[in-house]
Design an enzyme around this catalytic site. Structure first.
Site, mmCIF file in Angstrom:
data_model
loop_
_atom_site.group_PDB
_atom_site.id
_atom_site.type_symbol
_atom_site.label_atom_id
_atom_site.label_comp_id
_atom_site.label_asym_id
_atom_site.label_seq_id
_atom_site.Cartn_x
_atom_site.Cartn_y
_atom_site.Cartn_z
ATOM 1 N N GLU A 2 48.987 20.201 25.214
ATOM 2 C CA GLU A 2 49.495 19.751 26.513
ATOM 3 C C GLU A 2 50.993 20.017 26.647
ATOM 4 O OE1 GLU A 2 47.190 19.465 28.370
ATOM 5 O OE2 GLU A 2 45.590 18.896 27.007
ATOM 6 N N TYR A 10 40.519 29.791 27.461
ATOM 7 C CA TYR A 10 41.385 29.372 26.364
ATOM 8 C C TYR A 10 41.351 30.353 25.186
ATOM 9 C CZ TYR A 10 41.314 24.713 28.627
ATOM 10 O OH TYR A 10 41.418 23.665 29.514
#
Length: 635
Positions: free
Chosen positions: A398, A480
């Site tokens: 994050e 991803y």
């Protein structure tokens, strides 16, 4: 000078299509052919003044906001489009129709969605109530007079309120902690859609999976909560004397100089009236943030709070963690919990700052709650249940998003890989550094994952699939992991770390606080690295096959071996020749060797006796069939 002699190549089907020039948008005055913003590049600005109150008894938000919107485009605007993300959760929303109720990006409930009122426009000294229409997660506002090109601005004001979802598509929601609910607020205020030089208004609806494309601006945020709540938000706190005690301010000052976490509110202090500057009523926390694309915030009575200094280039950052007691690790031999979070934040801020470009903000805040993992400027939401390596992994991921898409503001709604993939690529190196792992081993494992995926039933979608169109079972790979390992291979195997790193950092520098497209990324990497890579982008990003290099034929007498590419994914092929005396020779067959055919013949000194041949001995390539990678003489 005559042509050099080479081993004869058997004629095979050419791969010329793989090497054709990639069909990218034409360069123009807004975006150049080498990947830079052009001399006439422009983008809009949206500044927000928001006054919001949390009503915990009703789990409701009530607010009013003014958006000052500046039109820097070369054309006038006759209407505006505004994102109404909370309407995703309303009964009958488009998202509810397409997202299964048990999916990660669900959270639909009776009573969900915005109530909007008092919508007004102020433009050129005139205030009026415009005509407008709300369609699902989109609000169109018609203007009485056009917003002129190249610098005209107006103010759009509205009141809004909504009931909080318990679980808001894994991006916001409420965690029921013993000492009080943890509220994580995101996608909570109406936000401007982006108007750009590529698509005009980017009005794709919010369906949950596709994330966000947002304008940069200044935010002034006033958050009113009950007096015993602690609030953290994007930006710098403007009124600490009003909302923090003297002791807390002193501890924060100590934390700004401390490499070890300093406790601001300890576990045993949670709920103590002495931790609040007043004993009743409400408090308004005032935050301000410049040059950000979004604001998020969290509030709770249950927060434990610690902080420490992180170094980012020439400035320091206050790394912070706020979480309820449920986030603590328990027992002498248990996995560490959120008490380790600030150390993880420090590492991420410092690693990415040193490797790429300095972290751009003064605060880096990790909040433990119901959200598994979600990124916002300066504030990250991570699962309160995460522990040990899991907590490090989600924290590092994050905070990596600070660079993509908070700093480099790509269009996440269309191109998930431009933030998730680039960030996951960076995470590979950060994780290896933190845990002392061999990066080649990390990349090898990721490459093998990509090879397995290429053989699965989900492999028929390419990376360049619009975010909301990716099958949810394939999102983790296509958005991803596959782009991440592709970039790692590009760095380690195709162009080399020095050239790749210079190009990657240049991309960040060129497009900081701007809106790049995929073509801007591809062109920047090629231009700065000095490598024509259309074949790589096509094979890895636009197509779906895995690699399958093979030893096709060996002629011991002629001292030659034929290497074949058996799929359309072409990559350089490392070949190890091992001789009978135990010595080895590495031969690198470049991708260009396969332009005119699927095979290429290599050779060695005829005086030497070959013992065996191995393709990709380090197993770095995403090879779907390694059974054809080796040759040894027959008995």
């Amino acid at each position: 000078m005559g042509p050099a002699e080479a081993p004869a190549q058997a004629p095979t089907e050419p791969n010329l299509e793989a090497f054709e020039v990639l069909d990218l948008p034409d360069a123009d005055a807004y975006r150049t052919g080498d990947g830079r913003p052009g001399p006439l590049y422009w983008q809009q600005e949206a500044d927000y003044a928001i006054d919001v109150e949390l009503l915990p008894e009703e789990n409701r938000i009530e607010g009013t906001q003014t958006i000052t919107y500046t039109n820097n485009a070369p054309s006038e605007l006759n209407f505006l489009w505004v994102q109404m993300d909370q309407n995703l959760f309303a009964p009958g929303s488009r998202g509810e129709a397409v997202v299964p109720p048990d999916a990660r990006f669900s959270g639909f409930f009776e009573g969900g969605g915005y109530d909007v009122s008092n919508l007004r426009i102020e433009h050129n000294g005139t205030m009026y109530t415009p005509e407008y229409v709300i369609d699902d997660t989109r609000l169109r506002v018609d203007l009485n007079a056009p917003l002129a090109a190249e610098g005209d601005s107006l103010a759009l004001t509205m009141d809004f309120s909504f009931e909080l979802p318990d679980y808001g598509a894994d991006r916001m929601g409420m965690f029921d902690a013993e000492e009080g609910t943890v509220y994580q607020l995101a996608q909570w205020y109406p936000r401007m859609y982006v108007y750009d030089d590529v698509s005009g208004w980017n009005v794709l609806p919010y369906l949950g999976q596709g994330e966000y494309y947002l304008e940069y601006g200044q935010f002034d945020l006033d958050i009113t909560v009950p007096h015993d709540f602690i609030v953290t938000a994007t930006g710098a706190l403007q009124n600490p004397d009003e909302v923090l005690t003297d002791t807390q301010q002193e501890r924060l000052a100590d934390a700004r100089a401390s490499r070890s976490p300093v406790t601001i509110i300890a576990d045993e202090e949670v709920g103590d009236p002495d931790t609040r500057p007043v004993s009743s009523g409400t408090l308004t926390w005032q935050y301000q943030a410049d040059d950000v694309r979004d604001v998020a915030w969290a509030a709770s009575r249950s927060f434990i709070w610690d902080a420490a200094r992180a170094d980012a280039g020439t400035h320091t950052v206050l790394a912070q963690s706020l979480y309820p007691a449920e986030g603590l690790g328990g027992g002498e031999n248990s996995t560490p919990g959120w008490e380790e979070s600030t150390e993880y934040v420090q590492h991420s801020v410092e690693f990415y700052s040193e490797r790429y470009t300095p972290y751009p903000y003064d605060n880096a805040v990790n909040v433990g709650g119901i959200v598994a993992g979600m990124e916002y400027p300066q504030v990250m939401f991570c699962s309160v249940d995460a522990r040990g390596r899991g907590l490090f992994g989600v924290t590092d991921h994050e905070f990596g998003h600070t660079w993509f898409p908070m700093l480099v503001g790509s269009d996440e709604r269309r191109w998930a890989w431009m933030d998730e993939g680039l960030n996951t690529f960076m995470n590979l190196y950060s994780t290896a550094d933190f845990y002392g792992q061999d990066i080649e081993r990390v990349i090898r494992q990721s490459s093998q994952q990509a090879a397995r995926f290429a053989q699965s039933s989900l492999a028929d979608q390419p990376i360049m699939t619009q975010a909301d169109h990716i099958r949810r079972q394939a999102l983790g790979m296509l958005a991803y992991r596959k782009p991440a390992v592709g970039l790692a291979l590009l760095r380690e195997h195709v162009v080399g770390p020095d050239r790749f790193d210079a190009a990657f950092k240049t991309y960040i520098d060129r497009w900081a606080y701007k809106h790049p497209q995929p073509s801007d990324f591809f062109r920047t990497i090629e231009s700065v690295a000095g490598e024509e890579l259309d074949w790589f982008w096509r094979g890895w990003f636009y197509e779906t096959e895995g690699a399958d290099p093979a030893v096709a034929e060996v002629n011991v007498d002629a001292a030659t071996a034929t290497i074949a590419q058996q799929t359309d994914l072409l990559l350089p092929v490392p070949v190890e020749l091992t001789f009978d005396d135990g010595s080895t020779q590495m031969v690198r067959v470049p991708t260009e060797a396969f332009a005119t055919g699927d095979t290429h013949t290599i050779s060695w000194d005829e005086e030497r006796t070959i013992d065996h041949i191995t393709i990709d001995p380090q197993q770095m390539l995403p090879d779907v069939d390694r059974s054809n990678n080796a040759w040894t003489p027959s008995e």
